[in-house]
Design a protein around this motif. Structure first.
Motif, short mmCIF file in Angstrom:
data_model
loop_
_atom_site.label_atom_id
_atom_site.label_comp_id
_atom_site.label_asym_id
_atom_site.label_seq_id
_atom_site.Cartn_x
_atom_site.Cartn_y
_atom_site.Cartn_z
N GLY A 46 9.99 -5.79 -21.87
CA GLY A 46 10.66 -4.60 -22.37
C GLY A 46 11.97 -4.92 -23.07
O GLY A 46 12.28 -4.34 -24.12
N ALA A 47 12.73 -5.86 -22.51
CA ALA A 47 14.02 -6.23 -23.09
C ALA A 47 13.85 -6.81 -24.50
O ALA A 47 14.73 -6.63 -25.35
N LEU A 48 12.73 -7.46 -24.74
CA LEU A 48 12.47 -8.03 -26.06
C LEU A 48 11.88 -7.02 -27.03
O LEU A 48 11.69 -7.31 -28.21
N GLY A 49 11.52 -5.84 -26.51
CA GLY A 49 10.94 -4.82 -27.37
C GLY A 49 9.45 -4.93 -27.52
O GLY A 49 8.86 -4.28 -28.38
N PHE A 50 8.80 -5.74 -26.68
CA PHE A 50 7.36 -5.91 -26.78
C PHE A 50 6.59 -4.73 -26.18
O PHE A 50 5.43 -4.54 -26.51
N LEU A 51 7.21 -3.97 -25.32
CA LEU A 51 6.57 -2.76 -24.79
C LEU A 51 6.94 -1.62 -25.73
O LEU A 51 8.10 -1.40 -26.03
N GLY A 52 5.99 -0.92 -26.21
CA GLY A 52 6.27 0.15 -27.18
C GLY A 52 6.56 -0.39 -28.56
O GLY A 52 7.31 0.21 -29.33
N LEU A 53 5.97 -1.52 -28.87
CA LEU A 53 6.26 -2.19 -30.14
C LEU A 53 5.94 -1.33 -31.36
O LEU A 53 6.68 -1.35 -32.34
N THR A 54 4.88 -0.55 -31.31
CA THR A 54 4.49 0.23 -32.48
C THR A 54 5.00 1.67 -32.43
O THR A 54 4.67 2.48 -33.29
N ILE A 55 5.84 1.97 -31.45
CA ILE A 55 6.42 3.32 -31.33
C ILE A 55 7.71 3.36 -32.15
O ILE A 55 8.52 2.43 -32.09
N ASP A 56 7.91 4.43 -32.91
CA ASP A 56 9.11 4.56 -33.73
C ASP A 56 10.38 4.47 -32.87
O ASP A 56 10.41 4.95 -31.73
N GLU A 57 11.41 3.89 -33.45
CA GLU A 57 12.68 3.72 -32.75
C GLU A 57 13.27 5.05 -32.29
O GLU A 57 13.89 5.12 -31.24
N GLU A 58 13.07 6.10 -33.08
CA GLU A 58 13.62 7.40 -32.72
C GLU A 58 13.03 7.94 -31.42
O GLU A 58 13.60 8.81 -30.78
N GLY A 60 12.26 5.76 -28.89
CA GLY A 60 12.54 4.74 -27.88
C GLY A 60 11.73 3.46 -28.02
O GLY A 60 11.83 2.58 -27.17
N GLY A 61 10.93 3.36 -29.06
CA GLY A 61 10.14 2.15 -29.27
C GLY A 61 10.87 1.14 -30.13
O GLY A 61 12.06 1.29 -30.43
N SER A 62 10.15 0.13 -30.52
CA SER A 62 10.73 -0.95 -31.34
C SER A 62 10.52 -0.75 -32.83
O SER A 62 11.13 -1.44 -33.64
N GLY A 63 9.62 0.15 -33.21
CA GLY A 63 9.41 0.44 -34.62
C GLY A 63 8.65 -0.63 -35.38
O GLY A 63 8.70 -0.67 -36.60
N GLY A 64 7.93 -1.48 -34.67
CA GLY A 64 7.16 -2.52 -35.33
C GLY A 64 5.85 -1.99 -35.88
O GLY A 64 5.43 -0.88 -35.55
N ASP A 65 5.20 -2.80 -36.68
CA ASP A 65 3.91 -2.40 -37.22
C ASP A 65 2.78 -2.98 -36.36
O ASP A 65 3.01 -3.73 -35.43
N HIS A 66 1.56 -2.61 -36.71
CA HIS A 66 0.42 -3.03 -35.90
C HIS A 66 0.14 -4.53 -36.02
O HIS A 66 -0.35 -5.14 -35.05
N LEU A 67 0.46 -5.12 -37.14
CA LEU A 67 0.26 -6.56 -37.26
C LEU A 67 1.23 -7.29 -36.34
O LEU A 67 0.85 -8.27 -35.69
N ALA A 68 2.47 -6.83 -36.25
CA ALA A 68 3.43 -7.45 -35.33
C ALA A 68 2.92 -7.34 -33.89
O ALA A 68 3.02 -8.29 -33.11
N TYR A 69 2.36 -6.19 -33.57
CA TYR A 69 1.78 -5.99 -32.24
C TYR A 69 0.67 -7.02 -31.98
O TYR A 69 0.61 -7.64 -30.92
#
Length: 87
Positions: A46-58, A60-69
């Motif tokens: 979670g601290a690295l942002g790997f949980l909720g990676l594809t959820i928008d930052e607004e 509480g997610g990391s705002g990553g794309d599906h390829l990053a996931y």
């Protein structure tokens, strides 16, 4: 069509690779034998942002794309499939 990773995607993959080497690989045999993982790994993911990676930052997610996931889960699975399953 450009099929190369973006700088952000490459950085996320590198971060996951380093995390696996530091936090998973040294413990994988022990975890496999005990059929258990260290629960503190969830907080570290979670601290690295790997949980909720594809959820928008607004939200509480990391705002990553599906390829990053996919890149993150591939690296985590390389270390221990059980940890990949958490994400």
């Amino acid at each position: 069509m450009n099929l190369e990773l973006s700088e952000e995607q490459a950085a996320v993959r590198q971060l996951a690779e380093e995390f696996v080497g530091r936090e998973i690989t040294p413990h994988v045999v022990e975890w496999d034998r005990s059929e258990n993982i260290d629960k503190s790994i969830v907080k570290k993911l979670g601290a690295l942002g790997f949980l909720g990676l594809t959820i928008d930052e607004e939200y509480g997610g990391s705002g990553g794309d599906h390829l990053a996931y996919c890149l993150v889960t591939e690296e985590l699975g390389r270390g221990d499939s059980s940890v990949r399953g958490i994400v």
